[in-house]
Motif scaffolding. Structure first.
Motif, PDB file in Angstrom:
ATOM      1  N   ILE A  74       0.859  -1.186   0.000  1.00 33.05           N
ATOM      2  CA  ILE A  74       0.000   0.000   0.000  1.00 33.05           C
ATOM      3  C   ILE A  74       0.893   1.233   0.000  1.00 33.05           C
ATOM      4  O   ILE A  74       1.621   1.488   0.948  1.00 33.05           O
ATOM      5  N   ARG A  75       0.849   1.995  -1.096  1.00 35.43           N
ATOM      6  CA  ARG A  75       1.659   3.206  -1.165  1.00 35.43           C
ATOM      7  C   ARG A  75       0.893   4.394  -0.617  1.00 35.43           C
ATOM      8  O   ARG A  75       1.474   5.331  -0.114  1.00 35.43           O
ATOM      9  N   GLU A  76      -0.427   4.345  -0.766  1.00 43.86           N
ATOM     10  CA  GLU A  76      -1.232   5.480  -0.340  1.00 43.86           C
ATOM     11  C   GLU A  76      -2.572   4.959   0.146  1.00 43.86           C
ATOM     12  O   GLU A  76      -3.180   4.110  -0.509  1.00 43.86           O
ATOM     13  N   LEU A  77      -3.017   5.453   1.280  1.00 44.68           N
ATOM     14  CA  LEU A  77      -4.281   5.014   1.865  1.00 44.68           C
ATOM     15  C   LEU A  77      -4.952   6.270   2.375  1.00 44.68           C
ATOM     16  O   LEU A  77      -4.496   6.867   3.343  1.00 44.68           O
ATOM     17  N   LYS A  78      -6.021   6.716   1.703  1.00 45.08           N
ATOM     18  CA  LYS A  78      -6.631   7.993   2.055  1.00 45.08           C
ATOM     19  C   LYS A  78      -8.083   7.817   2.446  1.00 45.08           C
ATOM     20  O   LYS A  78      -8.838   7.133   1.758  1.00 45.08           O
ATOM     21  N   ARG A  79      -8.462   8.468   3.525  1.00 49.23           N
ATOM     22  CA  ARG A  79      -9.864   8.500   3.937  1.00 49.23           C
ATOM     23  C   ARG A  79     -10.551   9.529   3.055  1.00 49.23           C
ATOM     24  O   ARG A  79     -10.061  10.650   2.918  1.00 49.23           O
ATOM     25  N   VAL A  80     -11.669   9.181   2.450  1.00 48.06           N
ATOM     26  CA  VAL A  80     -12.379  10.135   1.589  1.00 48.06           C
ATOM     27  C   VAL A  80     -13.565  10.713   2.347  1.00 48.06           C
ATOM     28  O   VAL A  80     -13.634  11.898   2.634  1.00 48.06           O
ATOM     29  N   GLY A 100      -7.118   3.920 -12.471  1.00 52.18           N
ATOM     30  CA  GLY A 100      -7.461   2.508 -12.287  1.00 52.18           C
ATOM     31  C   GLY A 100      -6.343   1.672 -11.691  1.00 52.18           C
ATOM     32  O   GLY A 100      -6.518   0.483 -11.480  1.00 52.18           O
ATOM     33  N   LEU A 101      -5.180   2.290 -11.437  1.00 49.04           N
ATOM     34  CA  LEU A 101      -4.107   1.527 -10.792  1.00 49.04           C
ATOM     35  C   LEU A 101      -4.445   1.296  -9.319  1.00 49.04           C
ATOM     36  O   LEU A 101      -4.102   0.281  -8.740  1.00 49.04           O
ATOM     37  N   GLY A 102      -5.101   2.281  -8.723  1.00 44.79           N
ATOM     38  CA  GLY A 102      -5.549   2.128  -7.344  1.00 44.79           C
ATOM     39  C   GLY A 102      -7.032   1.833  -7.338  1.00 44.79           C
ATOM     40  O   GLY A 102      -7.619   1.553  -8.377  1.00 44.79           O
ATOM     41  N   LEU A 103      -7.641   1.884  -6.165  1.00 47.08           N
ATOM     42  CA  LEU A 103      -9.069   1.654  -6.114  1.00 47.08           C
ATOM     43  C   LEU A 103      -9.725   2.461  -5.012  1.00 47.08           C
ATOM     44  O   LEU A 103      -9.074   2.882  -4.066  1.00 47.08           O
ATOM     45  N   SER A 104     -11.016   2.710  -5.215  1.00 47.32           N
ATOM     46  CA  SER A 104     -11.834   3.320  -4.164  1.00 47.32           C
ATOM     47  C   SER A 104     -12.590   2.187  -3.490  1.00 47.32           C
ATOM     48  O   SER A 104     -12.981   1.226  -4.151  1.00 47.32           O
ATOM     49  N   ILE A 105     -12.779   2.312  -2.185  1.00 44.17           N
ATOM     50  CA  ILE A 105     -13.624   1.353  -1.470  1.00 44.17           C
ATOM     51  C   ILE A 105     -14.919   2.073  -1.146  1.00 44.17           C
ATOM     52  O   ILE A 105     -14.911   3.156  -0.549  1.00 44.17           O
ATOM     53  N   GLY A 124     -24.213   3.013  -6.307  1.00 46.81           N
ATOM     54  CA  GLY A 124     -23.346   4.037  -5.752  1.00 46.81           C
ATOM     55  C   GLY A 124     -23.323   3.852  -4.243  1.00 46.81           C
ATOM     56  O   GLY A 124     -23.842   2.881  -3.717  1.00 46.81           O
ATOM     57  N   GLY A 125     -22.731   4.826  -3.548  1.00 45.28           N
ATOM     58  CA  GLY A 125     -22.706   4.730  -2.095  1.00 45.28           C
ATOM     59  C   GLY A 125     -21.715   5.701  -1.501  1.00 45.28           C
ATOM     60  O   GLY A 125     -21.309   6.661  -2.149  1.00 45.28           O
ATOM     61  N   GLU A 126     -21.303   5.420  -0.280  1.00 47.77           N
ATOM     62  CA  GLU A 126     -20.364   6.290   0.410  1.00 47.77           C
ATOM     63  C   GLU A 126     -18.943   5.875   0.044  1.00 47.77           C
ATOM     64  O   GLU A 126     -18.568   4.713   0.185  1.00 47.77           O
ATOM     65  N   VAL A 127     -18.146   6.819  -0.437  1.00 51.24           N
ATOM     66  CA  VAL A 127     -16.764   6.539  -0.825  1.00 51.24           C
ATOM     67  C   VAL A 127     -15.920   6.586   0.449  1.00 51.24           C
ATOM     68  O   VAL A 127     -15.592   7.656   0.949  1.00 51.24           O
ATOM     69  N   LEU A 128     -15.580   5.409   0.985  1.00 48.98           N
ATOM     70  CA  LEU A 128     -14.917   5.337   2.279  1.00 48.98           C
ATOM     71  C   LEU A 128     -13.469   5.778   2.196  1.00 48.98           C
ATOM     72  O   LEU A 128     -13.001   6.573   2.994  1.00 48.98           O
ATOM     73  N   CYS A 129     -12.731   5.217   1.232  1.00 51.30           N
ATOM     74  CA  CYS A 129     -11.306   5.526   1.155  1.00 51.30           C
ATOM     75  C   CYS A 129     -10.771   5.124  -0.213  1.00 51.30           C
ATOM     76  O   CYS A 129     -11.449   4.459  -0.993  1.00 51.30           O
ATOM     77  N   THR A 130      -9.551   5.579  -0.501  1.00 53.56           N
ATOM     78  CA  THR A 130      -8.877   5.170  -1.725  1.00 53.56           C
ATOM     79  C   THR A 130      -7.561   4.499  -1.347  1.00 53.56           C
ATOM     80  O   THR A 130      -6.958   4.837  -0.334  1.00 53.56           O
ATOM     81  N   VAL A 131      -7.160   3.537  -2.154  1.00 53.18           N
ATOM     82  CA  VAL A 131      -5.920   2.798  -1.939  1.00 53.18           C
ATOM     83  C   VAL A 131      -5.122   2.823  -3.219  1.00 53.18           C
ATOM     84  O   VAL A 131      -5.665   2.675  -4.297  1.00 53.18           O
ATOM     85  N   PHE A 132      -3.812   2.978  -3.053  1.00 49.20           N
ATOM     86  CA  PHE A 132      -2.951   2.926  -4.234  1.00 49.20           C
ATOM     87  C   PHE A 132      -1.651   2.256  -3.834  1.00 49.20           C
ATOM     88  O   PHE A 132      -1.122   2.541  -2.770  1.00 49.20           O
TER      89      PHE A 132
END
Length: 132
Positions: A74-80, A100-105, A124-132
């Motif tokens: 995990i290079r980047e983990l962001k709370r959205v 598209g290299l990372g993903l949204s949860i 759709g829904g609540e965008v919790l976080c993104t991971v890259f």
């Protein structure tokens, strides 16, 4: 410390543990945390996790972190979406991460899933976080 954002807390614990090169990190257990971890495991960002009980008798989750040649996967983990500012997206507005290299949860009515899975399920829904 008041715990207003349990998921944000878990993401921070993962980031901090990776900075220190730890192989595992513990976080208090919750359903949402487990659901997010299920996605991280299935997408190959963490090795796995197991539910344990702390010395104080509280349910915990022990997360096994993943490294590739010594570097955290995990290079980047962001709370959205945050408690003070929730971020919801319709299926057509779900963000792509790094082309598209990372993903949204995303937390959807059909469960917690990746942005790609949400598009496929057309929810759709609540965008919790993104991971890259």
């Amino acid at each position: 410390m008041s715990m207003n954002d349990p998921l944000g807390d878990m993401l921070t614990r993962i980031r901090n543990a990776q900075l220190r090169g730890k192989s595992t990190v513990k976080t208090p257990a919750s359903k949402l945390r487990a659901w997010v971890l299920d996605v991280l495991v299935s997408e190959g960002y963490v090795r796995g996790y197991e539910k344990t009980v702390s010395a104080a008798g509280q349910p915990e989750i022990e997360i096994s972190l993943k490294y590739f040649e010594g570097t955290p996967v995990i290079r980047e983990l962001k709370r959205v979406s945050k408690p003070g500012r929730r971020v919801y997206a319709s299926v057509k507005d779900i963000p792509t991460v790094r082309n598209g290299l990372g993903l949204s949860i995303v937390s959807t009515p059909k469960g917690v899933m990746t942005d790609a899975a949400a598009r496929t399920a057309n929810v759709g829904g609540e965008v919790l976080c993104t991971v890259f």
